[in-house]
Scaffold this motif. Sequence first.
Motif, PDB file in Angstrom:
ATOM      1  N   ASP A  61      -3.309   7.870  55.367  1.00  0.00           N
ATOM      2  CA  ASP A  61      -2.318   7.208  56.219  1.00  0.00           C
ATOM      3  C   ASP A  61      -1.231   8.192  56.629  1.00  0.00           C
ATOM      4  O   ASP A  61      -0.826   8.247  57.792  1.00  0.00           O
ATOM      5  N   LEU A  62      -0.759   8.969  55.657  1.00  0.00           N
ATOM      6  CA  LEU A  62       0.291   9.951  55.938  1.00  0.00           C
ATOM      7  C   LEU A  62      -0.206  11.000  56.925  1.00  0.00           C
ATOM      8  O   LEU A  62       0.489  11.358  57.882  1.00  0.00           O
ATOM      9  N   MET A  63      -1.421  11.496  56.703  1.00  0.00           N
ATOM     10  CA  MET A  63      -1.988  12.511  57.582  1.00  0.00           C
ATOM     11  C   MET A  63      -2.163  11.962  58.989  1.00  0.00           C
ATOM     12  O   MET A  63      -1.850  12.639  59.969  1.00  0.00           O
ATOM     13  N   GLY A  64      -2.645  10.741  59.096  1.00  0.00           N
ATOM     14  CA  GLY A  64      -2.810  10.122  60.408  1.00  0.00           C
ATOM     15  C   GLY A  64      -1.483   9.982  61.130  1.00  0.00           C
ATOM     16  O   GLY A  64      -1.392  10.223  62.332  1.00  0.00           O
ATOM     17  N   GLU A  65      -0.451   9.601  60.408  1.00  0.00           N
ATOM     18  CA  GLU A  65       0.868   9.433  61.018  1.00  0.00           C
ATOM     19  C   GLU A  65       1.418  10.758  61.533  1.00  0.00           C
ATOM     20  O   GLU A  65       1.984  10.836  62.619  1.00  0.00           O
ATOM     21  N   VAL A  66       1.221  11.820  60.770  1.00  0.00           N
ATOM     22  CA  VAL A  66       1.756  13.141  61.137  1.00  0.00           C
ATOM     23  C   VAL A  66       0.920  13.798  62.236  1.00  0.00           C
ATOM     24  O   VAL A  66       1.465  14.440  63.129  1.00  0.00           O
ATOM     25  N   LEU A  67      -0.403  13.632  62.197  1.00  0.00           N
ATOM     26  CA  LEU A  67      -1.270  14.313  63.157  1.00  0.00           C
ATOM     27  C   LEU A  67      -1.778  13.407  64.272  1.00  0.00           C
ATOM     28  O   LEU A  67      -2.589  13.835  65.085  1.00  0.00           O
ATOM     29  N   TYR A  68      -1.306  12.142  64.315  1.00  0.00           N
ATOM     30  CA  TYR A  68      -1.736  11.244  65.385  1.00  0.00           C
ATOM     31  C   TYR A  68      -1.261  11.808  66.716  1.00  0.00           C
ATOM     32  O   TYR A  68      -0.087  12.074  66.919  1.00  0.00           O
ATOM     33  N   GLY A  69      -2.166  12.004  67.608  1.00  0.00           N
ATOM     34  CA  GLY A  69      -1.866  12.573  68.916  1.00  0.00           C
ATOM     35  C   GLY A  69      -3.001  13.507  69.296  1.00  0.00           C
ATOM     36  O   GLY A  69      -3.405  14.353  68.498  1.00  0.00           O
ATOM     37  N   LYS A  70      -3.486  13.354  70.484  1.00  0.00           N
ATOM     38  CA  LYS A  70      -4.690  14.059  70.919  1.00  0.00           C
ATOM     39  C   LYS A  70      -4.588  15.575  70.798  1.00  0.00           C
ATOM     40  O   LYS A  70      -5.578  16.249  70.524  1.00  0.00           O
ATOM     41  N   TRP A  71      -3.405  16.134  70.985  1.00  0.00           N
ATOM     42  CA  TRP A  71      -3.285  17.591  71.083  1.00  0.00           C
ATOM     43  C   TRP A  71      -2.630  18.240  69.874  1.00  0.00           C
ATOM     44  O   TRP A  71      -2.493  19.459  69.830  1.00  0.00           O
ATOM     45  N   LYS A  72      -2.210  17.482  68.880  1.00  0.00           N
ATOM     46  CA  LYS A  72      -1.417  18.058  67.791  1.00  0.00           C
ATOM     47  C   LYS A  72      -2.161  19.114  66.983  1.00  0.00           C
ATOM     48  O   LYS A  72      -1.600  20.165  66.674  1.00  0.00           O
ATOM     49  N   MET A  73      -3.416  18.854  66.625  1.00  0.00           N
ATOM     50  CA  MET A  73      -4.149  19.866  65.851  1.00  0.00           C
ATOM     51  C   MET A  73      -4.343  21.131  66.667  1.00  0.00           C
ATOM     52  O   MET A  73      -4.230  22.237  66.148  1.00  0.00           O
ATOM     53  N   ARG A  74      -4.628  20.988  67.949  1.00  0.00           N
ATOM     54  CA  ARG A  74      -4.779  22.168  68.806  1.00  0.00           C
ATOM     55  C   ARG A  74      -3.463  22.924  68.919  1.00  0.00           C
ATOM     56  O   ARG A  74      -3.450  24.157  68.885  1.00  0.00           O
ATOM     57  N   LEU A  75      -2.370  22.197  69.088  1.00  0.00           N
ATOM     58  CA  LEU A  75      -1.067  22.853  69.170  1.00  0.00           C
ATOM     59  C   LEU A  75      -0.791  23.672  67.910  1.00  0.00           C
ATOM     60  O   LEU A  75      -0.396  24.837  67.987  1.00  0.00           O
ATOM     61  N   LEU A  76      -1.025  23.070  66.758  1.00  0.00           N
ATOM     62  CA  LEU A  76      -0.807  23.794  65.495  1.00  0.00           C
ATOM     63  C   LEU A  76      -1.699  25.026  65.417  1.00  0.00           C
ATOM     64  O   LEU A  76      -1.253  26.112  65.031  1.00  0.00           O
ATOM     65  N   TRP A  77      -2.961  24.863  65.795  1.00  0.00           N
ATOM     66  CA  TRP A  77      -3.915  25.970  65.727  1.00  0.00           C
ATOM     67  C   TRP A  77      -3.511  27.107  66.667  1.00  0.00           C
ATOM     68  O   TRP A  77      -3.520  28.278  66.294  1.00  0.00           O
ATOM     69  N   PHE A  78      -3.152  26.762  67.893  1.00  0.00           N
ATOM     70  CA  PHE A  78      -2.783  27.794  68.868  1.00  0.00           C
ATOM     71  C   PHE A  78      -1.469  28.478  68.502  1.00  0.00           C
ATOM     72  O   PHE A  78      -1.327  29.690  68.694  1.00  0.00           O
ATOM     73  N   ILE A  79      -0.511  27.730  67.959  1.00  0.00           N
ATOM     74  CA  ILE A  79       0.734  28.361  67.499  1.00  0.00           C
ATOM     75  C   ILE A  79       0.421  29.315  66.361  1.00  0.00           C
ATOM     76  O   ILE A  79       0.947  30.430  66.304  1.00  0.00           O
TER      77      ILE A  79
END
Length: 123
Positions: free
Chosen positions: A15-33
């Motif tokens: 639940d916590l992970m979903g709340e923090v990473l919910y959003g289509k581009w968030k994992m990509r943003l983190l990866w690219f940064i």
Amino acid sequence: MYERKTMPNLQCGLDLMGEVLYGKWKMRLLWFIHQGFQRPSELQRKIPDASRRVLNVQLKELESHELVAKVIYPVLPPKVEYYLTDFGQSLIPVIGAIGQWADQHEERLRMLIVKNLEFSPQS
């Protein structure tokens, strides 16, 4: 006036992970940064399907969850760079593992996604 948000269900780590990473581009943003693409314009070029507004909203959310931080340089025009916090850096192995899993199952996932798109009801 501020709108009071309803409290999400935060019963477990997922639940916590979903709340923090919910959003289509968030994992990509983190990866690219993590890979060194730090300016908003660079991130926009790496994720051309996302609007600048959506990327800004998701970057702000990542910042509010202390996964990224930004430096604003006092120049004209303003220059902004994002970087991963130590907390955000700790997510990189998790995102890498998810990417590896998807790479290992790429053909099956691609087929299922296309199949579901073809048979989904039109809105």
